[in-house]
Design a protein around this motif. Structure first.
Motif, PDB file in Angstrom:
ATOM      1  N   LYS A  86      67.692 -32.076 -58.379  1.00  0.00           N
ATOM      2  CA  LYS A  86      68.168 -33.020 -57.362  1.00  0.00           C
ATOM      3  C   LYS A  86      67.553 -34.401 -57.531  1.00  0.00           C
ATOM      4  O   LYS A  86      66.489 -34.559 -58.146  1.00  0.00           O
ATOM      5  N   LEU A  87      68.241 -35.387 -56.980  1.00  0.00           N
ATOM      6  CA  LEU A  87      67.733 -36.760 -56.877  1.00  0.00           C
ATOM      7  C   LEU A  87      67.912 -37.159 -55.410  1.00  0.00           C
ATOM      8  O   LEU A  87      69.030 -37.158 -54.909  1.00  0.00           O
ATOM      9  N   ASP A  88      66.807 -37.447 -54.736  1.00  0.00           N
ATOM     10  CA  ASP A  88      66.885 -37.783 -53.308  1.00  0.00           C
ATOM     11  C   ASP A  88      67.172 -39.257 -53.096  1.00  0.00           C
ATOM     12  O   ASP A  88      66.609 -40.103 -53.778  1.00  0.00           O
ATOM     13  N   VAL A  89      68.006 -39.547 -52.132  1.00  0.00           N
ATOM     14  CA  VAL A  89      68.324 -40.932 -51.777  1.00  0.00           C
ATOM     15  C   VAL A  89      68.390 -41.037 -50.257  1.00  0.00           C
ATOM     16  O   VAL A  89      69.001 -40.197 -49.605  1.00  0.00           O
ATOM     17  N   ASN A  90      67.756 -42.071 -49.721  1.00  0.00           N
ATOM     18  CA  ASN A  90      67.903 -42.365 -48.290  1.00  0.00           C
ATOM     19  C   ASN A  90      68.723 -43.628 -48.157  1.00  0.00           C
ATOM     20  O   ASN A  90      68.410 -44.641 -48.779  1.00  0.00           O
TER      21      ASN A  90
END
Lengths: 163, 176
Positions: A44-48
């Motif tokens: 996964k790659l987290d983005v806010n």
């Protein structure tokens, strides 16, 4: 008087359960799960997504970085600095071309500099990523990976109105 | 000469299998739990992108999975077949897991963004009802590597409209 031959009574020991087949099954299941869990799993790659800046009122202390991804996958930093070649879908894994496509070293360096500037004034860096509508998803993921490498997770995502 | 009697073995040669079976079962349970905990509903029609610095998805709980499809002409033959079998209509660009559907999946076209947004809202409420922290409710974007960016951006807009701002991009580890 007839002598009755009495059959010798077979000694019956304790009843035993045949467990070898069960063990076979267990081992098969065990091997299956060992293999299944060691298969390549998704990462996964987290983005806010940052909130609406107009709602906050105060502008961010560090100017947000800007990444533009064109329809052919070419990437520019802050509008004028090219940091990524156009996307080549035919590049095969393991080749130099594929590696060059995935590793956006110049972009990572620029993002790390932005991060340092933001940390110096005790804030989080913000980056705006703008992609053309037909940009391949892979190219955006390459940019996200560069952001993750620079430890930046607050990212605004936009789409350009035209190609 | 009298026959010598062979001394009887008084040692039992059968190994005790119970501890080994215990160990096997423990390992089995460990792998069963491990394999199921990280499962998100995966659509096989998606050709996942790869990334160099991605991290492990440790907990899929709270993830609302949205699959983003490429155009069928950019999919493999097998993927197109599966896509047609699942959604049974053309123009589906987003897919989600839905137990109410016979196929287990529900598709949305470009014009059905509002329906996708409603689905995300519903899922969000479902997780909130389970006392899940709102920051752990995330959209898990499983985009095809050839899907145009406008589709991913559209899904993000739908999520934002439903009040979910945490995104997770699903990837595979880069092989180069």
């Amino acid at each position: 008087m007839a002598r009755h031959k009495s059959r010798p009574v077979e000694e019956q020991g304790e009843p035993e359960m045949e467990i070898s087949s069960m063990i076979d099954c267990c081992f098969l299941l065990l091997i299956y799960f060992l293999v299944a869990t060691s298969l390549v799993s998704e990462k996964k790659l987290d983005v806010n997504i940052p909130g609406n800046p107009s709602a906050g009122g105060t502008p961010p202390p560090v100017e947000p970085g800007r990444i533009d991804v064109s329809a052919n996958g070419a990437i520019t930093w802050n509008g004028d600095m090219p940091v990524g070649e156009p996307y080549d879908a035919s590049a095969q894994p393991g080749t130099a071309a594929y590696k060059a496509q995935r590793h956006l070293d110049q972009l990572v360096e620029a993002l790390k500099t932005l991060k340092e500037q933001a940390v110096a004034v005790d804030t989080e860096p913000i980056v705006m990523v703008t992609g053309a509508p037909s940009t391949p998803h892979q190219r955006i993921v390459d940019v996200m990976a560069a952001l993750a490498e620079a430890d930046i997770h607050t990212v605004g995502l936009n789409t350009t109105a035209s190609e | 000469m009298g026959k010598k009697k062979r001394p009887q073995d008084d040692v039992n040669g059968n190994p005790n299998m119970s501890p080994m079976i215990d160990c096997c079962f423990l390992l089995l349970i460990f792998f069963v739990v491990n394999a199921t905990a990280l499962t998100v509903s995966k659509d096989p029609s998606i050709n996942m992108p790869s990334a160099v610095s991605c991290s492990e998805l440790k907990d899929a709980n709270g993830c609302i999975v949205v699959n983003i499809f490429a155009d069928p002409d950019k999919m493999s033959e097998k993927a197109v077949k599966k896509y047609n079998e699942t959604y049974k209509r053309a123009g589906v660009i987003w897919g989600v897991a839905d137990s109410n559907e016979a196929s287990g999946s529900k598709g949305f076209t470009q014009d059905e963004g509002q329906l996708l947004s409603d689905y995300i809202s519903k899922q969000k409420e479902f997780y909130k009802a389970k006392n899940m922290d709102e920051k752990n409710i995330r959209i898990y974007l499983r985009g095809d590597l050839a899907a145009p960016w406008e589709r991913t951006a559209g899904a993000i807009r739908c999520a934002a409209a439903a009040g979910v701002s945490n995104m997770v991009f699903g990837t595979l580890p880069s092989r180069g």
